[in-house]
Structures are given as C-alpha cells and as structure tokens.
Design a protein around this motif. Structure first.
Motif, PDB file in Angstrom:
ATOM      1  N   PRO A 159      -6.569   3.425  -6.639  1.00 43.23           N
ATOM      2  CA  PRO A 159      -5.056   3.594  -6.854  1.00 43.23           C
ATOM      3  C   PRO A 159      -4.410   2.706  -6.008  1.00 43.23           C
ATOM      4  O   PRO A 159      -4.486   2.170  -5.002  1.00 43.23           O
ATOM      5  CB  PRO A 159      -4.777   5.005  -6.078  1.00 43.23           C
ATOM      6  CG  PRO A 159      -6.298   5.607  -5.798  1.00 43.23           C
ATOM      7  CD  PRO A 159      -7.065   4.567  -5.948  1.00 43.23           C
ATOM      8  N   GLY A 180       0.094   1.797  -5.351  1.00 48.00           N
ATOM      9  CA  GLY A 180       1.537   2.088  -5.475  1.00 48.00           C
ATOM     10  C   GLY A 180       2.174   0.856  -5.348  1.00 48.00           C
ATOM     11  O   GLY A 180       2.236  -0.320  -6.291  1.00 48.00           O
ATOM     12  N   GLY A 181       2.993   0.473  -4.304  1.00 48.54           N
ATOM     13  CA  GLY A 181       3.675  -0.763  -4.186  1.00 48.54           C
ATOM     14  C   GLY A 181       2.911  -1.917  -3.518  1.00 48.54           C
ATOM     15  O   GLY A 181       3.494  -3.022  -3.763  1.00 48.54           O
ATOM     16  N   ASN A 182       1.489  -1.842  -3.292  1.00 50.59           N
ATOM     17  CA  ASN A 182       0.646  -2.710  -3.023  1.00 50.59           C
ATOM     18  C   ASN A 182       1.363  -3.348  -1.436  1.00 50.59           C
ATOM     19  O   ASN A 182       1.091  -4.724  -1.585  1.00 50.59           O
ATOM     20  CB  ASN A 182       0.435  -3.764  -3.984  1.00 50.59           C
ATOM     21  CG  ASN A 182      -0.682  -4.612  -3.790  1.00 50.59           C
ATOM     22  OD1 ASN A 182      -1.418  -4.193  -2.730  1.00 50.59           O
ATOM     23  ND2 ASN A 182      -0.825  -5.557  -4.384  1.00 50.59           N
ATOM     24  N   THR A 183       2.026  -2.878  -0.923  1.00 49.86           N
ATOM     25  CA  THR A 183       2.478  -3.181   0.309  1.00 49.86           C
ATOM     26  C   THR A 183       1.591  -2.898   1.660  1.00 49.86           C
ATOM     27  O   THR A 183       1.871  -3.149   2.704  1.00 49.86           O
ATOM     28  CB  THR A 183       3.935  -2.663   0.649  1.00 49.86           C
ATOM     29  OG1 THR A 183       3.779  -1.237   1.200  1.00 49.86           O
ATOM     30  CG2 THR A 183       4.661  -3.071  -0.283  1.00 49.86           C
ATOM     31  N   GLY A 184       0.497  -1.991   1.490  1.00 58.31           N
ATOM     32  CA  GLY A 184      -0.506  -1.671   2.441  1.00 58.31           C
ATOM     33  C   GLY A 184      -0.849  -2.854   3.310  1.00 58.31           C
ATOM     34  O   GLY A 184      -1.238  -3.896   2.767  1.00 58.31           O
ATOM     35  N   THR A 229       5.645   2.907  -2.361  1.00 57.44           N
ATOM     36  CA  THR A 229       6.079   4.091  -3.018  1.00 57.44           C
ATOM     37  C   THR A 229       5.731   5.544  -2.108  1.00 57.44           C
ATOM     38  O   THR A 229       4.937   5.545  -1.388  1.00 57.44           O
ATOM     39  CB  THR A 229       5.057   4.145  -4.223  1.00 57.44           C
ATOM     40  OG1 THR A 229       3.941   4.019  -3.994  1.00 57.44           O
ATOM     41  CG2 THR A 229       5.488   2.853  -5.451  1.00 57.44           C
ATOM     42  N   ASN A 252       2.952   6.041   0.527  1.00 55.32           N
ATOM     43  CA  ASN A 252       3.324   6.702   1.698  1.00 55.32           C
ATOM     44  C   ASN A 252       2.554   7.733   2.223  1.00 55.32           C
ATOM     45  O   ASN A 252       1.863   7.653   3.236  1.00 55.32           O
ATOM     46  CB  ASN A 252       4.726   6.845   1.594  1.00 55.32           C
ATOM     47  CG  ASN A 252       5.824   5.753   1.439  1.00 55.32           C
ATOM     48  OD1 ASN A 252       6.813   6.094   0.728  1.00 55.32           O
ATOM     49  ND2 ASN A 252       5.526   4.422   1.752  1.00 55.32           N
ATOM     50  N   GLY A 309       4.370   5.857   8.658  1.00 58.41           N
ATOM     51  CA  GLY A 309       5.228   6.391   9.767  1.00 58.41           C
ATOM     52  C   GLY A 309       6.481   5.766   9.594  1.00 58.41           C
ATOM     53  O   GLY A 309       7.525   6.268   9.169  1.00 58.41           O
ATOM     54  N   ILE A 343      -2.493  11.247  -5.877  1.00 57.08           N
ATOM     55  CA  ILE A 343      -1.390  11.826  -5.669  1.00 57.08           C
ATOM     56  C   ILE A 343      -0.595  11.449  -6.977  1.00 57.08           C
ATOM     57  O   ILE A 343      -0.310  10.105  -7.413  1.00 57.08           O
ATOM     58  CB  ILE A 343      -0.870  11.349  -4.423  1.00 57.08           C
ATOM     59  CG1 ILE A 343      -1.624  12.076  -3.219  1.00 57.08           C
ATOM     60  CG2 ILE A 343       0.669  11.990  -4.316  1.00 57.08           C
ATOM     61  CD1 ILE A 343      -1.149  11.445  -1.953  1.00 57.08           C
ATOM     62  N   GLU A 380      -0.650   3.900  11.848  1.00 58.09           N
ATOM     63  CA  GLU A 380       0.110   4.241  10.814  1.00 58.09           C
ATOM     64  C   GLU A 380      -0.227   3.643   9.377  1.00 58.09           C
ATOM     65  O   GLU A 380       0.310   3.935   8.353  1.00 58.09           O
ATOM     66  CB  GLU A 380       1.412   4.224  10.929  1.00 58.09           C
ATOM     67  CG  GLU A 380       1.947   2.869  11.386  1.00 58.09           C
ATOM     68  CD  GLU A 380       3.573   2.720  11.560  1.00 58.09           C
ATOM     69  OE1 GLU A 380       4.259   3.690  11.521  1.00 58.09           O
ATOM     70  OE2 GLU A 380       3.959   1.522  11.932  1.00 58.09           O
TER      71      GLU A 380
END
Ligand code: FAD
Length: 476
Positions: free
Chosen positions: A73, A75-79, A146, A150, A156, A212, A433
């Motif tokens: 999965p 989302g914004g690929n900022t992880g 996203t 999150n 966090g 999710i 976080e």
C-alpha cells in the motif's frame, strides 16, 4: 503466484476492475512510486494500481490473492522507513490509495470527519477549519502525506503533546482485509468496549495486516488564538526544567514544545538563507513553544509573558522572543520544519527517530553524544524533535570535509548500535513515530523480547496467513 498465473494474467484481471489507465506498468509512469522520499530504497513492481473506491480495492486484493501477488500500500510516499517501497523482485504490486480522496461526512455535533484513506492531511485540516473545527495532526509533510499513511504509521508530529498521535485521533476505520473482505468499522464512538480493538491493531501496522480505506477522525474546537515563542537555553536539561514550568503555567493550553539544537538552526540558515537565526547571539538549544488559547490572543500573550518572566527569574532561559504576528509565528515554525530539508541539502546522514521517557532525555543526549564523539570522529549531531513527547530526531550528519558516502559505509552500523543500545538502556524505543518499514525491521527484532515478537507473528499469521500484505516490513 499460482503455478499457471503470470503477472500479465494479474495485470489483465486488474484492467477489468479499474481500467487500463489506472494500472501503471510503463517504467516512466511507475518510477515515482518505486523510490522512497529519502531516495534510500528503490524497488520494482509488476504494476502500480490506482483504485478509486473501497470496492475496487477489495476486488484488487482478491485478484492479488488469487495470483499470489503481494501488495504494497502507498499513500503520499513520504514515509521515512521505506515502508511503501516494494522489494526488488518485480513480483509485488504497489496499491496507491491516492484516488480514494473523498471526504465522506463531517459531523459537527459528534466532532468527527469521515475521510477516505487517500485524502491529503492538509486537506483534512482545511475542511475542519472551514467547519470552525481543528484537526490537530500536523507534520512537515502534511501537503503530501495521506490520512491512510498517517494511520498506517501512527504518525505523530507537532501536536501530540496536547492532542495525541494519529491513533488517539481516530475513532473508526474501514479496512480491506488480506482476503479482500471489507470491514466496516467506521464508528464515531468515543466509548465502545465490545471485544478486541481491531482499529488499534490496524493503526501502526504499516499496511502489513490490511488496507485502510477510510477513517473517522476526531475534531477539536478551533482555538481563538495561537501564540508562538522561541526560548534560548543552555542545555537539554534546562529545556526539561522549562517544559515542567510551561506545563505548570499553561496546562493543556501548551500545544507545542519542540527542541532544536544550535547546529540544526545553523544548517537551516546555511541552506535557506531567508530563514535567519532568530537570536543575536548563538545558544546551545532553542525551544519553540506554542500556546493554543480558547479565550484570546491577549490572554495567551499575558500567559506567555508571565511564564517567560518566571523562567528568566529562575535562570532557566538565556533569551526569549514571542511572535508578534501570524507571519512571525509562521517564520518560527518554518525554522523547525526546514530542519529535515536542510539535512537533506547538507548531504547523507543517519536518522534515528527515538523516544525515551521525557525525564531521561537530557542524560540520554549527554551520554550518547559523548559515546559518538569518542567512536566516530567528525560526526555532526543534528538533534531536534518533540521534546514534550520524549521523541527526538537524533540524527548524525557526516563530517563536512570528507566523503559522506565513505563515512556512512564505515560508521553507519556503529552509529546505530551506539544510539540503539543507549535507547535500550534508557527504556526507550528505536522508532517513535516513523514506523519500522524495511529500515528498522531487523533492529526491532533485536530489541523486542521473543514473547513480543511471537505475539506479533501470531497476529500477522492469523490475519495474513499467505504473507501478501506488504511483506518484509515490520516483521520478517
Ligand atoms: P506512505 O509513505 O505512502 O506509507 C507509509 C506506510 O504506510 C507504508 O508502510 C505504507 O505501506 C503504509 N500505508 C500507506 N497508506 C496505507 C493505507 N491506506 N492502508 C494501509 N497501509 C498504508 N512523521 C511523523 O510521524 N511525524 C513527523 O513530524 C514527520 N515529519 C516528516 C517530515 C518530512 C519532511 C517528511 C518527508 C516526512 C515526515 N514524517 C513524519 C513521515 C511521514 O510523513 C509520515 O510517516 C506519514 O504518516 C506517511 O504518510 P504517507 O501517506 O506519505 O504514507
């Protein structure tokens, strides 16, 4: 995959659900989804799938299950832990949730907003603000990350001190299970003791237990005023004493308490000259504080002034400045939010997102700084973070006069060991976080007890027995 199935069978089946335009296979189109934000990991994928509804997600999961294709999965690929990047085999597919981007409901009396997983965090904040409410999750990547990401990372950010992290802001979830079933847990309840808390299991699972697709998130009253200040201090120990004083004076009005070392702000002003060092003289530590006041700007300012005077009288502060305007307040936050960007501009570095009990932070920094200085010549410490949550970004920048790549190759393992052993000694965590992703999966196995790991494996095996949900992340 089943014996006879190939990725092309899988891709053809996906076309029938979401249309060829939303099944990316061309290298040029898939590239942005295959490398993480830090450019630390690059994977391969047989396809990037972009469904637009929960039902489409469920159908794609069932197809992937039938073809034994693992799903990653995104989302914004900022992880920051490589959790959203597939492995290098090319046999996994990225499931991008960006098109699940609807706000489904806003319930003013219940103080909740129901959003799909791909809604960008800043959009949730804006929709809440339009309804005269606050959605308090806030982090520097909020323009791209996203809600799904999150929640999957239990993000966090800067408001945890007062409002809690993503988990504490979530009342209900909708999830597509690894079997392709839809669990509708979109309950906006503040009390619900009816068995195991599945919601909390999925939150922070980094996509390893299911997808999710939507969430009910809590809203808070919009503060009448927010006032920001910077305080200069001699040490992290002084910052801890100041935190105790601020909590005593301001109670729950204190919504931010961020620590930044002098070197962090030097890096920011070197790389972003418009963001100037905020004091005439240099100070070892700077704290950014924020008060969110239900009454008025004047009330918050009066409180701040009393607090600062007491702190100056007690000898805790070397200097302090309260923002005079929204623009100045924004400028203070810009300093804080540009630290990771300045670090990226400065070059290669080692990041540690750690937490220890708040009371131990000063000692943790003293001991660990000394151990690193002794073992790793020239290492430059970039220490900042959410002091009020006990969470530090305890990062190490290579020396400025050498080959950063060679430095990291030589010292990265030693640095991690020094930091994580120190964290362990202080009863902390190696990921406060950002999650484990693929970056810290082995480190977590080292520091968690066999019992805890066995319980985690039992949950994973029960929910995802074929291991098709984001394999290689969180657990091996
Ligand atoms: P992604 O990066 O796309 O994914 C992250 C993980 O979640 C992956 O494991 C992915 O597989 C999984 N995932 C994504 N969507 C879903 C879904 N719908 N269902 C199941 N699993 C899913 N984080 C903080 O906590 N606090 C900070 O202060 C903070 N500051 C940051 C500052 C910068 C400049 C940057 C770049 C990042 C920062 N982060 C911070 C990290 C990052 O922004 C957060 O982890 C964010 O929550 C990730 O959201 P995303 O949508 O980008 O998720």
């Amino acid at each position: 995959m089943t014996d006879s199935a190939t990725p092309s069978d899988f891709i053809a089946a996906c076309h029938t659900v979401i249309g060829a335009a939303h099944v990316l296979t061309d290298a040029h189109d898939t590239a942005p989804y295959l490398t993480d934000w830090r450019h630390r990991y690059t994977g391969a994928a047989c396809a990037v799938l972009k469904p637009a509804t929960t039902d489409e997600v469920a159908q794609l999961v069932r197809i992937a299950l039938a073809h034994r294709i693992a799903l990653v999965p995104q989302g914004g690929n900022t992880g920051l832990a490589g959790g959203a990047t597939p492995d290098a085999t090319g046999r996994q597919a990225v499931l991008s949730l960006g098109r699940l981007n609807r706000v489904r409901a806003l319930d003013i009396h219940n103080n909740t907003i129901t959003v799909e997983a791909g809604v960008v965090l800043a959009e949730v904040q804006a929709r809440a603000r339009d309804a005269d409410r606050l959605f308090p999750l806030s982090l520097a990547a909020e323009g791209s990350c996203t809600i799904g990401g999150n929640l999957a990372t239990n993000a966090g950010g800067t408001g945890v001190l007062r409002y809690g992290n993503a988990r504490e802001l979530c009342l209900g979830l909708e999830v597509v299970t690894p079997q392709g079933e839809i669990w509708d847990g979109l309950r906006g309840l503040r009390k619900d003791n009816t068995g195991y808390d599945l919601r909390d299991l999925y939150i922070g699972a980094e996509g390893t237990l299911g997808i999710i697709t939507a969430a009910v998130m809590k809203l808070h009253p919009l503060p009448a005023a927010r006032v920001t200040a910077l305080a200069a201090l001699a040490s992290p120990h002084a910052a801890l004493d100041f935190l105790a004083l601020a909590q005593r004076c301001a109670g729950s009005l204190l919504t931010g308490f961020e620590l930044m070392s002098d070197f962090c702000l030097q890096l920011v002003s070197n790389h972003f000259p418009q963001l100037r060092y905020p004091f005439d003289e240099r100070h070892a530590q700077i704290v950014l504080l924020e008060l969110s006041d239900a009454e008025s700007d004047e009330h918050a300012r009066a409180l701040f002034e009393r607090m600062m005077e007491t702190a100056l009288d007690e000898g805790l502060l070397e200097d302090a400045v309260v923002a005079e305007s929204l623009a100045q307040s924004r400028a203070f936050w810009d300093l804080r939010e540009h630290i990771p960007l300045a670090q990226a501009e400065e070059g290669l570095n080692v990041k540690h997102d750690i937490a220890v009990p708040i009371s131990r932070i000063g000692t943790f920094i003293d001991e660990t700084d000394a151990a690193i200085a002794a073992a790793v010549p020239g290492a430059r410490m970039v220490t900042f973070g959410h002091l009020g949550d006990g969470n530090l970004h305890y990062n190490v920048q290579a020396p400025d006069d050498g080959d950063a790549k060679a430095f990291l190759a030589q010292y990265q393992t030693a640095l991690n060991r020094i930091v994580y052993e120190s964290v362990h000694r202080h009863h902390g965590t190696i990921s406060a976080e950002h999650g484990l992703g693929q970056l810290k999966v082995d480190e977590a196995a080292r520091y968690k007890s066999p019992t805890e790991l066995a319980l985690m494996r039992a949950v994973k095996n029960a929910l995802d027995p074929l291991g098709l949900m984001n394999p290689g992340k969180v657990l091996r």
